[in-house]
Design an enzyme around this catalytic site. Structure first.
Site, PDB file in Angstrom:
ATOM      1  N   ASP A  89      24.271 -14.967  14.361  1.00  0.00           N
ATOM      2  CA  ASP A  89      25.401 -14.109  14.010  1.00  0.00           C
ATOM      3  C   ASP A  89      26.648 -14.924  13.704  1.00  0.00           C
ATOM      4  O   ASP A  89      26.916 -15.918  14.369  1.00  0.00           O
ATOM      5  CB  ASP A  89      25.798 -13.200  15.180  1.00  0.00           C
ATOM      6  CG  ASP A  89      24.744 -12.184  15.511  1.00  0.00           C
ATOM      7  OD1 ASP A  89      23.811 -12.033  14.706  1.00  0.00           O
ATOM      8  OD2 ASP A  89      24.866 -11.559  16.566  1.00  0.00           O
ATOM      9  N   GLU A 134      48.738  10.348  22.211  1.00  0.00           N
ATOM     10  CA  GLU A 134      49.489   9.083  22.288  1.00  0.00           C
ATOM     11  C   GLU A 134      48.976   8.167  23.390  1.00  0.00           C
ATOM     12  O   GLU A 134      49.528   7.091  23.601  1.00  0.00           O
ATOM     13  CB  GLU A 134      50.982   9.360  22.503  1.00  0.00           C
ATOM     14  CG  GLU A 134      51.647  10.115  21.360  1.00  0.00           C
ATOM     15  CD  GLU A 134      51.566   9.363  20.031  1.00  0.00           C
ATOM     16  OE1 GLU A 134      51.894   8.161  20.018  1.00  0.00           O
ATOM     17  OE2 GLU A 134      51.151   9.970  19.029  1.00  0.00           O
ATOM     18  N   ARG A 192      23.389  -4.751  21.792  1.00  0.00           N
ATOM     19  CA  ARG A 192      22.457  -5.634  21.088  1.00  0.00           C
ATOM     20  C   ARG A 192      22.373  -7.022  21.716  1.00  0.00           C
ATOM     21  O   ARG A 192      21.486  -7.801  21.378  1.00  0.00           O
ATOM     22  CB  ARG A 192      22.799  -5.715  19.592  1.00  0.00           C
ATOM     23  CG  ARG A 192      24.119  -6.317  19.261  1.00  0.00           C
ATOM     24  CD  ARG A 192      24.447  -6.142  17.795  1.00  0.00           C
ATOM     25  NE  ARG A 192      23.662  -7.007  16.913  1.00  0.00           N
ATOM     26  CZ  ARG A 192      23.852  -8.321  16.780  1.00  0.00           C
ATOM     27  NH1 ARG A 192      24.775  -8.945  17.484  1.00  0.00           N
ATOM     28  NH2 ARG A 192      23.117  -9.010  15.941  1.00  0.00           N
ATOM     29  N   PRO A 203      44.979   0.680  20.622  1.00  0.00           N
ATOM     30  CA  PRO A 203      45.429  -0.307  19.638  1.00  0.00           C
ATOM     31  C   PRO A 203      46.340  -1.369  20.261  1.00  0.00           C
ATOM     32  O   PRO A 203      46.545  -2.430  19.666  1.00  0.00           O
ATOM     33  CB  PRO A 203      46.175   0.526  18.590  1.00  0.00           C
ATOM     34  CG  PRO A 203      46.375   1.869  19.187  1.00  0.00           C
ATOM     35  CD  PRO A 203      45.385   2.043  20.285  1.00  0.00           C
TER      36      PRO A 203
HETATM   37  N1  ADE Z   1      42.464   3.898  19.543  1.00  0.00           N
HETATM   38  C1  ADE Z   1      43.199   4.085  18.429  1.00  0.00           C
HETATM   39  N2  ADE Z   1      43.185   3.007  17.654  1.00  0.00           N
HETATM   40  C2  ADE Z   1      42.421   2.073  18.290  1.00  0.00           C
HETATM   41  C3  ADE Z   1      42.048   0.740  18.003  1.00  0.00           C
HETATM   42  N3  ADE Z   1      42.439   0.110  16.889  1.00  0.00           N
HETATM   43  N4  ADE Z   1      41.266   0.097  18.887  1.00  0.00           N
HETATM   44  C4  ADE Z   1      40.870   0.716  20.021  1.00  0.00           C
HETATM   45  N5  ADE Z   1      41.200   1.966  20.356  1.00  0.00           N
HETATM   46  C5  ADE Z   1      41.974   2.648  19.504  1.00  0.00           C
END
Ligand code: ADE
Length: 274
Positions: free
Chosen positions: A176, A119, A161, A92
């Protein structure tokens, strides 16, 4: 394209056997290899995580199993693969995954994925990998998943794709939303199929007209309206030079005009002094 995925849950990647990606594999366009991280542990409990230095909640993935797994992937380079894969690390805290990044990854002959649980992975693994191969840390959105495997599925599908021969003409990706070439930053509007009337709802008349000019124009107007409603942030990226007089009229009807000073389309009825 070759794709390696190292994970503690190879079964989570089962969807790669299905549909578009599954077919691309079956046709030899995609060579996907899954590797169980726990195969690279040497203790009886097959431990892949440990408590974080400095304290705090959760667990951190240990460096040794990752290093052994990635050494194995690197060591299996074939003549067509190139010397090393591009390592994609879903997190994230990574770079946002976009169609542009999908295009960039689709141009690489070999991708390796390192989805983490807990984590995250001990930072030194990423640093050491970056000394040996290109590394890109990627986020698929502003939310936190339980692990990176779903992100791998998302990225692989978006990349696969785009590979030559994977999509048939009938499902071409030229139109797209976000596709480069078409106007970028414009979402696709609604689509319809038969029957022409269903539960009292008619398909928009223009689509039955056979007038391809009118249809293209209507679709573009729908795309403007859709983008303004769903992603007003994208409107700021629209360029004056990409618009003809029909576009400007359609945008005016949506309450947008070109502001020369700010170099962007703005709502016309602004009554708040900024
Ligand atoms: N792992 C946990 N959340 C994630 C996200 N939003 N994007 C990529 N990998 C992740």
């Amino acid at each position: 394209m070759r794709i390696d995925v190292v994970t503690i849950f190879p079964e989570y990647l089962e969807p790669l056997n299905v549909s578009l990606v599954g077919k691309a594999r079956a046709r030899g366009l995609l060579d996907v290899r899954l590797h169980g991280l726990r195969e690279h542990t040497d203790d009886v409990h097959r431990t892949v995580d440990d408590s974080p230095y400095g304290g705090g909640p959760g667990m951190v993935m240990k460096p040794e199993p990752w290093a052994a797994a990635l050494d194995g992937v690197l060591g299996s380079a074939g003549p067509a693969d190139g010397p090393a894969p591009t390592l994609v690390v879903p997190t994230p805290s990574g770079r946002p995954f976009t169609q542009e990044l999908a295009q960039e990854l689709a141009g690489r002959p070999w991708l390796a994925f390192a989805p983490a649980r807990y984590e995250g992975i001990d930072r030194r693994v990423i640093e050491e990998a970056a000394a040996r191969m290109p590394v890109v840390e990627v986020s698929i959105g502003d939310y936190v998943l339980a692990g990176g495997e779903v992100a791998v599925l998302v990225i692989v599908e978006a990349v696969a794709r785009l590979l030559p021969g994977v999509l048939g003409n009938a499902e071409s990706h030229q139109d797209d939303s976000f596709a480069p070439g078409r106007m970028a930053d414009l979402l696709e509007g609604p689509v319809y199929t038969k029957p022409a009337e269903w539960r009292g709802r008619a398909v928009p008349e223009v689509l039955l007209s056979g007038n391809h000019g009118r249809i293209a124009r209507w679709r573009r107007e729908q795309a403007f309206a859709r983008t303004l409603a769903m992603r007003p942030d994208l409107v700021g990226r629209w360029e004056r030079g990409a618009m003809d007089k029909h576009d400007l009229r359609a945008l005016a009807e949506l309450g947008l005009h070109w502001d020369e000073d700010r170099g962007r389309f703005l709502p016309t009825a602004v009554d708040v002094e900024q």
